[in-house]
Design a protein around this motif. Sequence first.
Motif, mmCIF file in Angstrom:
data_model
loop_
_atom_site.group_PDB
_atom_site.id
_atom_site.type_symbol
_atom_site.label_atom_id
_atom_site.label_comp_id
_atom_site.label_asym_id
_atom_site.label_seq_id
_atom_site.Cartn_x
_atom_site.Cartn_y
_atom_site.Cartn_z
ATOM 1 N N ASN A 105 -6.705 3.000 -0.851
ATOM 2 C CA ASN A 105 -6.237 2.515 0.561
ATOM 3 C C ASN A 105 -7.391 1.824 1.215
ATOM 4 O O ASN A 105 -7.834 1.823 2.061
ATOM 5 C CB ASN A 105 -5.917 3.632 1.737
ATOM 6 C CG ASN A 105 -5.234 3.008 2.744
ATOM 7 O OD1 ASN A 105 -4.660 1.682 2.771
ATOM 8 N ND2 ASN A 105 -5.099 3.815 3.868
ATOM 9 N N PHE B 2 0.976 -1.076 0.013
ATOM 10 C CA PHE B 2 0.137 -0.033 -0.113
ATOM 11 C C PHE B 2 0.953 1.349 -0.088
ATOM 12 O O PHE B 2 0.350 2.347 -0.153
ATOM 13 C CB PHE B 2 -0.851 0.036 1.163
ATOM 14 C CG PHE B 2 -2.282 -0.995 0.853
ATOM 15 C CD1 PHE B 2 -3.444 -0.375 -0.108
ATOM 16 C CD2 PHE B 2 -2.187 -2.238 1.124
ATOM 17 C CE1 PHE B 2 -4.273 -1.326 -0.235
ATOM 18 C CE2 PHE B 2 -3.553 -3.056 0.852
ATOM 19 C CZ PHE B 2 -4.392 -2.297 0.268
ATOM 20 N N ILE C 251 -4.816 -0.087 6.678
ATOM 21 C CA ILE C 251 -5.922 -0.157 5.936
ATOM 22 C C ILE C 251 -7.139 0.464 6.327
ATOM 23 O O ILE C 251 -7.592 0.263 7.500
ATOM 24 C CB ILE C 251 -6.488 -1.754 5.393
ATOM 25 C CG1 ILE C 251 -5.136 -2.367 4.921
ATOM 26 C CG2 ILE C 251 -7.462 -1.759 4.278
ATOM 27 C CD1 ILE C 251 -4.145 -1.846 3.887
ATOM 28 N N GLU C 252 -7.468 1.611 5.640
ATOM 29 C CA GLU C 252 -8.716 2.403 6.099
ATOM 30 C C GLU C 252 -10.064 1.794 5.474
ATOM 31 O O GLU C 252 -11.039 1.678 6.559
ATOM 32 C CB GLU C 252 -8.824 3.763 5.504
ATOM 33 C CG GLU C 252 -7.559 4.395 5.942
ATOM 34 C CD GLU C 252 -7.206 5.774 5.331
ATOM 35 O OE1 GLU C 252 -8.003 6.233 4.475
ATOM 36 O OE2 GLU C 252 -6.302 6.553 5.921
#
Length: 140
Positions: free
Chosen positions: A100, A94, A127-128
């Motif tokens: 994301n 990422f 990770i959102e």
Amino acid sequence: MGMSMQGNGRQQRLMSEINVTPFVDVMLVLLIIFMVAAPLVQHGVDVDLPQARTSHIAAQEETLTVSLTGDRKIYIGKTEIKIEDLRERLVRIFKQRTDNSLFFKADRELPYGFVAQVMAEIKMAGIEKLGIITTPPEKK
């Protein structure tokens, strides 16, 4: 404007239109073939997904998927990875991505504790957005 005279005196019409109907027909047939063939081409890791009533997610770009199989194997895309290396690998992946978000799918027979542990590793990687993939329930 469409008429011109040549040296021998005969008149000749200039062709000003191109018939595009055959081209459009061929393109429509190709479009239908690709629409039918596209779902058949998608191969991946076999996971027996749980069923849930949810809305479909529209993906603008290809979103990464983490899969958990019934034998507790973890895959990023189609690459198998150990749980100890999952967070570090996701952080590296990422760094190069603008989106994301991540899709997550787990076999329904897995114990909740193992699934929660993997989800925690994903969240700790930064990770959102985490989309959980399920299958729609069968109609009776």
